[in-house]
Design a protein around this motif. Structure first.
Motif, PDB file in Angstrom:
ATOM      1  N   ILE A  57       0.841  -1.204   0.000  1.00  0.00           N
ATOM      2  CA  ILE A  57       0.000   0.000   0.000  1.00  0.00           C
ATOM      3  C   ILE A  57       0.873   1.250   0.000  1.00  0.00           C
ATOM      4  O   ILE A  57       0.668   2.189  -0.787  1.00  0.00           O
ATOM      5  CB  ILE A  57      -0.946   0.002   1.217  1.00  0.00           C
ATOM      6  CG1 ILE A  57      -1.936  -1.156   1.120  1.00  0.00           C
ATOM      7  CG2 ILE A  57      -1.681   1.338   1.322  1.00  0.00           C
ATOM      8  CD1 ILE A  57      -2.752  -1.371   2.383  1.00  0.00           C
ATOM      9  N   TRP A  58       1.869   1.257   0.885  1.00  0.00           N
ATOM     10  CA  TRP A  58       2.760   2.423   0.991  1.00  0.00           C
ATOM     11  C   TRP A  58       3.570   2.616  -0.292  1.00  0.00           C
ATOM     12  O   TRP A  58       3.696   3.744  -0.793  1.00  0.00           O
ATOM     13  CB  TRP A  58       3.676   2.235   2.195  1.00  0.00           C
ATOM     14  CG  TRP A  58       4.615   3.381   2.415  1.00  0.00           C
ATOM     15  CD1 TRP A  58       4.369   4.544   3.090  1.00  0.00           C
ATOM     16  CD2 TRP A  58       5.970   3.475   1.948  1.00  0.00           C
ATOM     17  NE1 TRP A  58       5.478   5.352   3.072  1.00  0.00           N
ATOM     18  CE2 TRP A  58       6.470   4.724   2.372  1.00  0.00           C
ATOM     19  CE3 TRP A  58       6.792   2.630   1.205  1.00  0.00           C
ATOM     20  CZ2 TRP A  58       7.764   5.143   2.086  1.00  0.00           C
ATOM     21  CZ3 TRP A  58       8.091   3.037   0.925  1.00  0.00           C
ATOM     22  CH2 TRP A  58       8.562   4.284   1.369  1.00  0.00           C
ATOM     23  N   LYS A  89      19.109  10.898   5.042  1.00  0.00           N
ATOM     24  CA  LYS A  89      18.746  12.305   4.845  1.00  0.00           C
ATOM     25  C   LYS A  89      17.415  12.623   5.524  1.00  0.00           C
ATOM     26  O   LYS A  89      16.418  11.925   5.329  1.00  0.00           O
ATOM     27  CB  LYS A  89      18.647  12.609   3.352  1.00  0.00           C
ATOM     28  CG  LYS A  89      18.365  14.068   3.034  1.00  0.00           C
ATOM     29  CD  LYS A  89      18.335  14.304   1.543  1.00  0.00           C
ATOM     30  CE  LYS A  89      18.055  15.772   1.226  1.00  0.00           C
ATOM     31  NZ  LYS A  89      18.022  16.018  -0.242  1.00  0.00           N
ATOM     32  N   GLY A  90      17.428  13.668   6.350  1.00  0.00           N
ATOM     33  CA  GLY A  90      16.207  14.125   6.996  1.00  0.00           C
ATOM     34  C   GLY A  90      15.813  13.348   8.236  1.00  0.00           C
ATOM     35  O   GLY A  90      14.724  13.567   8.781  1.00  0.00           O
ATOM     36  N   ILE A  91      16.675  12.451   8.718  1.00  0.00           N
ATOM     37  CA  ILE A  91      16.346  11.612   9.873  1.00  0.00           C
ATOM     38  C   ILE A  91      16.984  12.186  11.133  1.00  0.00           C
ATOM     39  O   ILE A  91      18.174  12.508  11.149  1.00  0.00           O
ATOM     40  CB  ILE A  91      16.836  10.164   9.659  1.00  0.00           C
ATOM     41  CG1 ILE A  91      16.321   9.602   8.339  1.00  0.00           C
ATOM     42  CG2 ILE A  91      16.399   9.283  10.833  1.00  0.00           C
ATOM     43  CD1 ILE A  91      14.825   9.560   8.217  1.00  0.00           C
ATOM     44  N   PRO A 147      18.552   9.915  17.993  1.00  0.00           N
ATOM     45  CA  PRO A 147      18.018   8.579  17.681  1.00  0.00           C
ATOM     46  C   PRO A 147      16.522   8.650  17.396  1.00  0.00           C
ATOM     47  O   PRO A 147      15.879   9.651  17.703  1.00  0.00           O
ATOM     48  CB  PRO A 147      18.289   7.796  18.971  1.00  0.00           C
ATOM     49  CG  PRO A 147      18.205   8.839  20.045  1.00  0.00           C
ATOM     50  CD  PRO A 147      18.759  10.100  19.445  1.00  0.00           C
ATOM     51  N   PHE A 148      15.996   7.573  16.807  1.00  0.00           N
ATOM     52  CA  PHE A 148      14.553   7.467  16.639  1.00  0.00           C
ATOM     53  C   PHE A 148      14.118   6.098  17.158  1.00  0.00           C
ATOM     54  O   PHE A 148      14.899   5.154  17.199  1.00  0.00           O
ATOM     55  CB  PHE A 148      14.132   7.668  15.181  1.00  0.00           C
ATOM     56  CG  PHE A 148      14.687   6.651  14.213  1.00  0.00           C
ATOM     57  CD1 PHE A 148      13.988   5.492  13.912  1.00  0.00           C
ATOM     58  CD2 PHE A 148      15.906   6.876  13.573  1.00  0.00           C
ATOM     59  CE1 PHE A 148      14.489   4.565  13.012  1.00  0.00           C
ATOM     60  CE2 PHE A 148      16.416   5.945  12.665  1.00  0.00           C
ATOM     61  CZ  PHE A 148      15.710   4.791  12.384  1.00  0.00           C
ATOM     62  N   VAL A 149      12.877   6.011  17.567  1.00  0.00           N
ATOM     63  CA  VAL A 149      12.381   4.819  18.261  1.00  0.00           C
ATOM     64  C   VAL A 149      11.666   3.885  17.291  1.00  0.00           C
ATOM     65  O   VAL A 149      10.865   4.311  16.466  1.00  0.00           O
ATOM     66  CB  VAL A 149      11.419   5.217  19.400  1.00  0.00           C
ATOM     67  CG1 VAL A 149      10.759   3.985  20.025  1.00  0.00           C
ATOM     68  CG2 VAL A 149      12.176   6.000  20.466  1.00  0.00           C
ATOM     69  N   ILE A 150      11.984   2.596  17.388  1.00  0.00           N
ATOM     70  CA  ILE A 150      11.259   1.540  16.684  1.00  0.00           C
ATOM     71  C   ILE A 150      10.562   0.694  17.745  1.00  0.00           C
ATOM     72  O   ILE A 150      11.209   0.116  18.612  1.00  0.00           O
ATOM     73  CB  ILE A 150      12.194   0.665  15.835  1.00  0.00           C
ATOM     74  CG1 ILE A 150      12.736   1.466  14.652  1.00  0.00           C
ATOM     75  CG2 ILE A 150      11.477  -0.589  15.343  1.00  0.00           C
ATOM     76  CD1 ILE A 150      11.706   1.822  13.597  1.00  0.00           C
ATOM     77  N   ASN A 157       5.559   5.081  11.234  1.00  0.00           N
ATOM     78  CA  ASN A 157       6.761   5.696  11.788  1.00  0.00           C
ATOM     79  C   ASN A 157       7.446   6.512  10.682  1.00  0.00           C
ATOM     80  O   ASN A 157       7.949   5.955   9.715  1.00  0.00           O
ATOM     81  CB  ASN A 157       7.690   4.595  12.323  1.00  0.00           C
ATOM     82  CG  ASN A 157       8.917   5.140  13.016  1.00  0.00           C
ATOM     83  OD1 ASN A 157       9.540   6.098  12.568  1.00  0.00           O
ATOM     84  ND2 ASN A 157       9.294   4.510  14.127  1.00  0.00           N
ATOM     85  N   LYS A 158       7.467   7.821  10.837  1.00  0.00           N
ATOM     86  CA  LYS A 158       7.985   8.692   9.769  1.00  0.00           C
ATOM     87  C   LYS A 158       9.475   8.477   9.520  1.00  0.00           C
ATOM     88  O   LYS A 158       9.932   8.638   8.377  1.00  0.00           O
ATOM     89  CB  LYS A 158       7.697  10.156  10.114  1.00  0.00           C
ATOM     90  CG  LYS A 158       6.216  10.511  10.054  1.00  0.00           C
ATOM     91  CD  LYS A 158       5.987  11.995  10.307  1.00  0.00           C
ATOM     92  CE  LYS A 158       4.498  12.329  10.198  1.00  0.00           C
ATOM     93  NZ  LYS A 158       4.245  13.785  10.461  1.00  0.00           N
TER      94      LYS A 158
END
Length: 258
Positions: free
Chosen positions: A47-48, A162-164, A167-170, A235-236
């Motif tokens: 879908i994405w 790029k653009g991240i 840290p980010f959470v999973i 999650n962006k």
């Protein structure tokens, strides 16, 4: 009258192209795991991908086994996505074609999650070339309780990052452990530290690479460990990395990724 034929032919061709829409700027083939525990992730990925492809004028085709894969088949595509399909139960022809595709840089490659399930499974032996391509790792175990981890970017300059924000959470991922780290044999782009895992688990990963690229082949390639749950597409950071990776691995301008 004969002199007018080329003009009429060009007009007819333009009308056909207009009727069919834009010619895709590139084509992607995705080898998808069908059924089983990753079906929901694959379904959400389709879908994405359909939305991203429509917005950016590329095309995605899907296959669920390796029967069609040979040199001529792969020649139609700028990017091969191994969408949770494991590295076993491939035809010999498909193996040879993918090796050539990657080693000769005929197109890019992205692998997700189950693509690193290396070892002897379901009666199939280890694929030696793919074992080396993935950094010499062998699947050891996984954290079955599903834990949340913070992903730290190690190479902020790579186009896939790029653009991240780091840290980010999973959330609630099925983290694998391997017999060794791929780090000596690949370029690590992001990792998870065991101390960030919640809830705490007795099965420790150390500082565990989760996104990497093998710089020894000509093809642009990237492995993204996360890929068990369909909720990742909310999650962006995950979707931005996926989009960045598509355009980078396919050799497209960076400003397409969004």
């Amino acid at each position: 009258m004969l002199a007018l034929l080329p003009a009429f032919a060009a007009l007819f061709l333009n009308e056909v192209v207009a009727a069919q829409g834009k010619v895709p700027s590139f084509r992607v083939i995705a080898l998808t795991e069908h059924g089983g525990i990753h079906k929901l992730f694959v379904d959400e990925a389709k879908i994405w991908l359909g939305k991203l492809a429509s917005e950016n004028n590329f095309n995605v085709d899907y296959i669920e086994d390796t029967e069609k894969i040979d040199d001529a088949f792969l020649a139609k595509y700028r990017l091969f996505i191994q969408l949770n399909y494991p590295p076993y139960n491939w035809t010999d022809t498909a193996k040879a074609a993918v090796i050539k595709y990657i080693e000769q840089g005929k197109g890019g490659w992205i692998g997700f999650h189950h693509a690193s399930l290396l070892g002897e499974f379901d009666g199939f032996q280890m694929w030696p070339w793919f074992h080396q391509f993935m950094g010499g790792i062998k699947f050891k175990s996984y954290i079955a309780t599903f834990v949340t981890g913070a992903v730290t970017i190690e190479d902020n300059n790579h186009p896939a990052m790029k653009g991240i924000t780091s840290p980010f959470v999973i959330k609630d991922e099925e983290w694998y452990t391997y017999d060794t780290s791929p780090r000596p044999n690949v370029h690590v782009l992001a990792s998870v530290n065991k101390r960030t895992a919640t809830p705490a688990t007795d099965l420790k990963m150390g500082v565990h690479p989760v996104i990497w690229t093998n710089v020894h082949g000509k093809a642009r390639n990237i492995y993204i460990f996360m890929g068990h749950r369909p909720e990742h597409f909310d999650n962006k950071s995950f979707t931005q990395i996926f989009a960045n990776s598509i355009f980078w691995a396919a050799g497209q301008p960076e400003n397409h990724a969004k």
